[in-house]
Design an enzyme around this catalytic site. Structure first.
Site: not given
Ligand code: NDP
Ligand code: HSE
Length: 393
Positions: A11-12, A100, A124, A129, A182, A185, A200, A298
């Site tokens: 997602t991110v 985080k 940040e 978010g 998305g 967690e 957080k 998001g």
């Molecule tokens: P996702 O699960 O959507 O994305 C993570 C990606 O990293 C996946 O494609 C995953 O693959 C991949 N991955 C897993 N292990 C590895 C590895 N060893 N090497 C390379 N890639 C890998 O997570 P998000 O994007 O939602 O979140 C990412 C981070 O940001 C988290 O720490 C989350 O807490 C934080 N965050 C998320 C927000 C949100 O709105 N979603 C907002 C703010 C912060 P696979 O799916 O196959 O494991």
């Molecule tokens: N899972 C977290 C939330 C993502 O819903 O707030 C953003 O940090």
């Protein structure tokens, strides 16, 4: 041209690539140079992606490429992400993260490495978010003694509560929607049980008071014990039930931090923060209350915060942003903080006043007590046979 790598194309990470693409020109004009995504590291295959030619699976390609200045870590968790972040910093690269869990549990160590290597470690997006809140806290509010921080820090649980209360759908369906969007967690227990908000509030506390508060040291309660009946009683009496993270500076420099559901009066702006939005109130001794509001999760909102850090890291190539905190916070347990409590059960107002001293009736068998600690409130709840007990902000 500044070359960056994105680790984790979920997602991110995908949001960051999209913001880099759609805002390429405006970013370049502000920065004075283009930001180019050279590599995207993920364990999955993205053969149909427009970035297919930049996808890699081997971190050492990033680590050993001197052209990569900034690494965005959006893998999540504190295992592989910790290893890659350490190695990227040690290789002299700036690291920007939304993770985080990693910042809350290993931020102090990673910031020390960043200091030694004279690079930036910026995060940040790890709180709120897309809301700019950490930079205002450590920069714009630096002239204040921070007294208190509280707010809605988790988008998923706020979305679930809003959909259940206003949309009338079940907890399970609301969670599924949050996952599909998305917001949640990978393991949504972290959202639902208050652990994500706990991470957080620890980061906010670390920055506000310069002393590390680790998630393992604070109490975290989620939304799974909230009854819809209490939501209805609270609403009829002019309150909303919200999952809040709260951190306070107490007398003598002591500190407290915790996460729990609270009754919040509708007159407080935090009460009306719904859906995936977060609202964070910071009280400084000069500024008074300042509130930060926006989308707490998001893809594009979070990527907005990440990209702001990427630009900042590039702008602070030569002189890094001096961020960090030390060990040794003097913590008071949340259970010892005096506050008002909501109690509901099969008891009369007179019973409540006899047991609690002070009690204001919200509905038959539902009261708000005077100020007392959690231990005292639990003892009162037991005597009254209360079935619900919640904090009141
Ligand atoms: P996702 O699960 O959507 O994305 C993570 C990606 O990293 C996946 O494609 C995953 O693959 C991949 N991955 C897993 N292990 C590895 C590895 N060893 N090497 C390379 N890639 C890998 O997570 P998000 O994007 O939602 O979140 C990412 C981070 O940001 C988290 O720490 C989350 O807490 C934080 N965050 C998320 C927000 C949100 O709105 N979603 C907002 C703010 C912060 P696979 O799916 O196959 O494991
Ligand atoms: N899972 C977290 C939330 C993502 O819903 O707030 C953003 O940090």
């Amino acid at each position: 041209m500044a070359k960056i790598a994105i680790m984790g194309f979920g997602t991110v990470g995908a949001g960051v690539a999209e913001v880099a693409r759609m805002n390429r020109d405006v970013i370049a004009s502000r920065l004075g140079e283009e930001v180019y995504v050279k590599y995207i590291l993920d364990v999955r295959d993205f053969a149909d992606s427009p970035y297919a030619d930049r996808m890699i699976k081997d971190f050492s390609i990033i680590e050993n490429d001197p052209e990569v200045e900034v690494v965005v870590e959006s893998i999540g968790g504190a295992k592989v992400a910790l290893d890659f972040t350490r190695r990227a910093l040690l290789a002299g690269k700036h690291v920007v993260t939304s993770n985080k869990e990693l910042v809350a549990t290993h931020g102090r160590e990673l910031l020390e490495i960043a200091r030694e290597k004279n690079v930036n470690y910026l995060f940040e997006a790890s709180v709120g978010g897309g809301i700019p809140v950490l930079r205002p806290l450590f920069q714009c509010l630096a002239g204040n003694e921070i007294e208190e921080i509280y707010g809605i820090l988790n988008g998923t649980t706020n979305y679930i509560l809003t959909r259940m209360v206003k949309g009338g759908i079940s907890f399970a369906d609301a969670l599924k929607e949050a996952q599909a969007k998305g917001y949640a967690e990978k393991d949504p227990t972290a959202d639902v049980e208050g652990i994500d908000a706990g991470r957080k509030i620890c980061i906010l506390s670390d920055l506000a008071w310069g002393k590390e508060v680790s998630p393992a040291e604070i109490s975290m309660e989620g939304i799974s014990s909230i009854h819809l009946k209490d939501v209805d009683i609270a609403a009829a009496a002019g309150y909303r039930i919200k999952l809040l993270g709260r951190a306070l500076r107490l007398e003598g420099g002591r500190q407290a931090a915790y996460v729990a559901p609270h009754l919040v009066s509708e007159s407080c702006p935090i009460a009306t923060v719904d859906d995936v939005f977060n609202g964070i109130m910071i009280r400084g001794n000069a500024v008074g209350d300042v509130m930060f509001y926006g989308r707490g999760a998001g893809d594009l909102p979070t990527a907005s915060a990440v990209m702001g850090d990427v630009i900042d890291a590039i702008q602070h190539r030569a002189k890094r942003r001096d961020l960090g905190w030390s060990q040794g916070a003097d913590l008071v347990a949340a259970a010892d903080l005096p506050m008002r409590w909501y109690l509901r059960g099969d008891f009369s107002l007179d019973d409540a006043r006899t047991v609690c001293g002070q009690a204001e009736e919200l509905a038959q068998g539902a009261v708000i007590t005077g100020t007392m600690t959690e231990v005292e409130a639990k003892a009162a709840a037991e005597k009254l046979g209360a079935v619900s007990m919640l904090r009141v902000l």
